[in-house]
Design an enzyme around this catalytic site. Structure first.
Site, short mmCIF file in Angstrom:
data_model
loop_
_atom_site.label_atom_id
_atom_site.label_comp_id
_atom_site.label_asym_id
_atom_site.label_seq_id
_atom_site.Cartn_x
_atom_site.Cartn_y
_atom_site.Cartn_z
N CYS A 1 74.82 22.05 17.05
CA CYS A 1 75.48 22.90 16.06
C CYS A 1 75.34 24.33 16.55
CB CYS A 1 74.79 22.76 14.70
SG CYS A 1 75.61 23.67 13.37
N CYS B 1 78.57 27.39 11.26
CA CYS B 1 78.43 26.22 12.14
C CYS B 1 79.68 25.98 12.98
CB CYS B 1 78.10 24.98 11.32
SG CYS B 1 76.58 25.16 10.36
N LYS C 1 75.96 15.24 4.87
CA LYS C 1 75.16 16.46 4.78
C LYS C 1 75.72 17.32 3.66
CE LYS C 1 73.59 20.48 7.37
NZ LYS C 1 73.51 21.13 8.68
N ARG D 1 66.66 28.30 7.22
CA ARG D 1 67.45 29.42 7.72
C ARG D 1 66.55 30.59 8.13
NH1 ARG D 1 72.54 28.17 3.61
NH2 ARG D 1 72.90 26.11 4.55
N ARG E 1 78.41 27.64 3.19
CA ARG E 1 78.86 26.52 4.00
C ARG E 1 79.65 25.47 3.19
NH1 ARG E 1 75.86 28.25 8.16
NH2 ARG E 1 73.63 27.92 8.40
N LYS F 1 71.24 13.75 4.24
CA LYS F 1 70.47 14.99 4.20
C LYS F 1 70.93 15.85 3.04
CE LYS F 1 69.87 19.06 6.96
NZ LYS F 1 70.32 19.83 8.07
N SER G 1 63.76 21.36 4.91
CA SER G 1 62.81 22.46 4.82
C SER G 1 62.39 22.76 3.38
CB SER G 1 63.40 23.70 5.48
OG SER G 1 64.65 24.02 4.89
N TYR H 1 59.13 17.51 8.58
CA TYR H 1 58.21 18.51 9.15
C TYR H 1 56.76 18.08 8.98
CZ TYR H 1 62.55 21.05 9.14
OH TYR H 1 63.85 21.40 9.37
C1 PBG Z 1 72.41 23.32 11.08
C2 PBG Z 1 71.27 22.68 10.43
C3 PBG Z 1 70.66 23.05 9.23
C4 PBG Z 1 69.62 22.16 9.02
C5 PBG Z 1 69.60 21.28 10.08
N1 PBG Z 1 70.64 21.60 10.94
C6 PBG Z 1 70.92 24.22 8.36
C7 PBG Z 1 72.13 24.33 7.56
O1 PBG Z 1 73.01 23.48 7.53
O2 PBG Z 1 72.22 25.37 6.93
C8 PBG Z 1 68.70 22.19 7.83
C9 PBG Z 1 67.39 21.54 8.01
C10 PBG Z 1 66.38 21.87 6.98
O3 PBG Z 1 66.62 22.55 5.97
O4 PBG Z 1 65.23 21.44 7.20
N2 PBG Z 1 72.19 23.49 12.46
#
Ligand code: PBG
Length: 328
Positions: free
Chosen positions: A120, A130, A199, A209, A221, A252, A278, A317
């Site tokens: 990405c 993205c 997602k 972020r 997004r 996700k 996260s 994590y």
């Molecule tokens: C985009 C990406 C994101 C996450 C994984 N790949 C961020 C987004 O879509 O804003 C989020 C992972 C997380 O929050 O742990 N490269």
């Protein structure tokens, strides 16, 4: 006439009987550890919103791979933070960028470790989106088709560095087909595609972020990630990615979307991942740090719930820590 009382508690009376009756297992091999490698730093940098998580110098890659292997976890998922960003995310295609460098170092040190790379451009673009962005006055559009070749080239760069699995997380339409075609043309027929198929546009990515320094500089997004209100749409995304050649798929975030995981489980025979994102990590850590919750039990219960809902593996994590608890 009197019936005997039905007694489900009979199966809960001893640890041994409970173990026989247990429906869901959780083992280190089912956990994948997401990692942030940042170019140009000499020491780990703490991520403020994710206590216990660090941006790592690329020089630590071999040691981190050994730690992952020693704990017996299922794999690692790499994110790269480049020194340079621009409008097209051109450093994402650099064969000497942080991700290809870390992949090579890890595969040299521990060839059997399963290495996955996030595909990405949001960590590489100065606007944080993205995909390629077309701006017209106050509005902007993320250009789906123009982004596809960048993603495909990025996947090839990672594959050539030796990654086992590429994981596109951008949510552009048609990316799986375009990545598969590019990998095959480059002779990388054995590189696995793990699609972030489902997602959602989620607030639970907030801490990521910070960690990956990729907050969008304008807009959000929601024109490419899914509306949290939708469930049937998840099945459509899965069907399309499967038809385009995804080898594995992912839902996700995880914990607020267990219903989606369960529905996707019934809709696909492919290996299915859940990404405990996260914000899920941050919630458990914040509650644990203030003494409101038992960290170990909260982590293991959450991961078990994701497995119970249908996930074959979980990206978390907490992977290293949970693997240590599971081994003890
Ligand atoms: C985009 C990406 C994101 C996450 C994984 N790949 C961020 C987004 O879509 O804003 C989020 C992972 C997380 O929050 O742990 N490269």
């Amino acid at each position: 006439m009197s019936f005997p009382i039905q007694r489900p508690r009979r199966l809960r009376q001893t640890p041994g009987i409970r173990a026989l009756a247990r429906e869901t297992s959780l083992s280190p091999t089912q956990l994948v550890w997401p990692l942030f490698f940042r170019e140009g730093i000499g020491a780990p940098v703490a991520v403020k919103t994710m206590p216990g998580v660090f941006q790592l110098p690329t020089s630590t890659a071999a040691q981190v791979a050994k730690d992952a292997k020693d704990r017996g976890i299922g794999g690692v998922l790499l994110f790269g933070l480049p020194a340079r960003k621009d409008a097209t995310g051109s450093s994402a295609l650099d064969p000497n960028g942080p991700v290809p460098n870390v992949v090579r170092a890890m595969k040299d040190a521990v060839p059997e470790l399963v290495v996955m790379t996030d595909v990405c451009v949001d960590e590489y673009t100065d606007h944080g989106h993205c995909g390629l962005v077309k701006r017209t006055g106050a509005t902007f559009e993320v250009d789906n088709d123009a982004t596809l070749s960048i993603l495909a080239n990025m996947a090839v760069v990672h594959a050539q560095a030796g990654t086992d699995v590429v994981a596109p997380s951008d949510m552009m339409d048609g990316r799986i087909a375009s990545i598969r075609q590019a990998l095959d043309s480059a002779g990388k027929i054995n590189t696995v595609i793990l699609s972030y198929a489902v997602k959602y546009a989620s607030c639970f990515y907030g801490p990521f972020r910070d960690a990956a320094d990729c907050a969008p500089q304008f807009g959000d997004r929601s024109s490419y990630q899914m509306d949290p209100s939708n469930a049937r749409e998840a099945l459509r995304e899965i069907a399309l990615d499967e038809a385009e050649g995804a080898d594995m798929v992912m839902v996700k975030p995880a914990l607020p979307y267990l219903d989606i995981l369960a529905r996707v489980r019934n809709a696909t025979t492919l290996p299915l991942g859940a990404y405990a994102v996260s914000g899920e990590y941050a919630m458990i850590e914040a509650a644990a740090l203030s003494g409101m919750i038992d960290r170990k039990r909260a982590v293991l219960e959450s991961l078990t719930a994701m497995r119970r809902a249908g996930a074959d593996f979980v990206l978390t994590y907490h992977a290293l820590q949970a693997a240590e608890w599971l081994d003890a």
